[in-house]
Design an enzyme around this catalytic site. Structure first.
Site, mmCIF file in Angstrom:
data_model
loop_
_atom_site.group_PDB
_atom_site.id
_atom_site.type_symbol
_atom_site.label_atom_id
_atom_site.label_comp_id
_atom_site.label_asym_id
_atom_site.label_seq_id
_atom_site.Cartn_x
_atom_site.Cartn_y
_atom_site.Cartn_z
ATOM 1 N N SER A 1 0.859 -1.187 0.000
ATOM 2 C CA SER A 1 0.000 0.000 0.000
ATOM 3 C C SER A 1 0.890 1.231 0.000
ATOM 4 O O SER A 1 2.022 1.194 0.502
ATOM 5 C CB SER A 1 -0.894 0.026 1.241
ATOM 6 O OG SER A 1 -1.534 1.284 1.394
ATOM 7 N N TYR B 1 -1.559 -1.208 10.488
ATOM 8 C CA TYR B 1 -1.666 -1.313 9.036
ATOM 9 C C TYR B 1 -0.473 -0.643 8.352
ATOM 10 O O TYR B 1 0.165 -1.237 7.472
ATOM 11 C CB TYR B 1 -2.965 -0.679 8.548
ATOM 12 C CG TYR B 1 -3.152 -0.795 7.058
ATOM 13 C CD1 TYR B 1 -3.613 -1.977 6.490
ATOM 14 C CD2 TYR B 1 -2.838 0.263 6.212
ATOM 15 C CE1 TYR B 1 -3.753 -2.098 5.110
ATOM 16 C CE2 TYR B 1 -2.987 0.153 4.834
ATOM 17 C CZ TYR B 1 -3.449 -1.028 4.295
ATOM 18 O OH TYR B 1 -3.582 -1.141 2.926
#
Length: 268
Positions: free
Chosen positions: A149, A163
């Site tokens: 990401s 995350y």
């Protein structure tokens, strides 16, 4: 040129392939000629997605699995090995996110995300290494593609501590795996998505126009943007791309000040 990007005759596994980015990639691989297995924790959703993707004329097979544990990852690997003599492409896409304020961030929110986003890709790759080595050859390597990401590249102000840490770790793990596995004719690379419509990125899904205004390219990602990036890395075209992370975000991660700092960032 067609053969450069062809996946004809190749066998692929896409984890988290029943929806979102995983489904975009699976659809692209099928269109490119690959036989594609998809896994997801929810069996009904996995079967439905496989049936939908196969309806286009390709071959997609559901292998429901919970890979949040090492035993689950090994079970999925065993399912592939019972069905196929080799595996040409592994896409480690399954992931999770958790948001909570710093003072209240829970241990289970940390462990769930780190286990699925970092631990599972490593141990699934390890479990399937024999099949990947069987496929890989000089001039035709097997491929492992980790879905990271842009949150692992730059700072998202959302309080998604585990995350962000997990995606940064996955990017570095990609480099470490690439350095080791290239000797076995296995090319490891990664994709760092930006804003794509998915159940994990609610803002891009539900507020696409508002999110698009904060993206230098002026739009959120399309399904073909993700499929194209994955096909590039999975095909002959990407054979010399070793250990790299391909950013697919419309320019967000490298934008001038003023584009960063909102909730559009990809979260899984």
């Amino acid at each position: 040129m067609n053969s450069l990007f062809s996946l004809e005759g190749r066998v692929a596994l896409v984890t988290g392939g029943s929806r979102g980015i995983g489904k975009m990639i699976a659809r692209g691989f099928i269109a490119g000629g690959a036989k594609v297995y998809i896994s997801a924790r929810k069996a009904a959703a996995c079967e439905a997605a496989a049936a939908e993707l196969s309806a286009s004329g390709g071959e997609c097979i559901a292998l429901p699995a919970d890979i949040s544990t090492v035993d689950g990852a090994k079970a999925l690997a065993a399912g592939i090995m019972r069905r196929e003599e080799r595996l040409d492409i592994l896409v480690n896409n399954a992931g999770a996110a958790w948001a909570a304020e710093f003072d209240a961030f829970p241990e289970n929110g940390w462990d769930k995300v780190m286990n699925l986003n970092v631990k599972s890709p490593f141990f699934l790759t390890q479990a399937l290494a024999g099949h990947l080595r069987r496929s890989g050859a000089s001039g035709r390597p097997a491929k492992v593609i980790n879905i990271a990401s842009i949150d692992g590249i730059f700072l998202n102000p959302l309080e998604t501590y585990s995350y962000a840490a997990s995606k940064a770790a996955l990017i570095h793990l990609t480099r470490r795996l690439a350095a080791r596995l290239i000797a076995d004719n296995i090319v490891v690379s990664a994709i760092a998505p930006g804003p794509f419509s998915s159940d994990m990125n609610i803002a891009a899904r539900d507020e696409a126009e508002a999110v698009a205004r904060r993206v230098p390219a002026g739009r959120i990602g399309h399904d073909d943007d993700m499929a194209g990036a994955a096909i590039y890395l999975a095909s002959r075209a990407g054979d010399y791309v070793v250990g790299a992370t391909l950013t697919v975000d419309g320019g967000v991660a490298f934008a001038k000040p003023g584009f960063e700092g909102d909730s559009w960032a990809e979260r899984g």
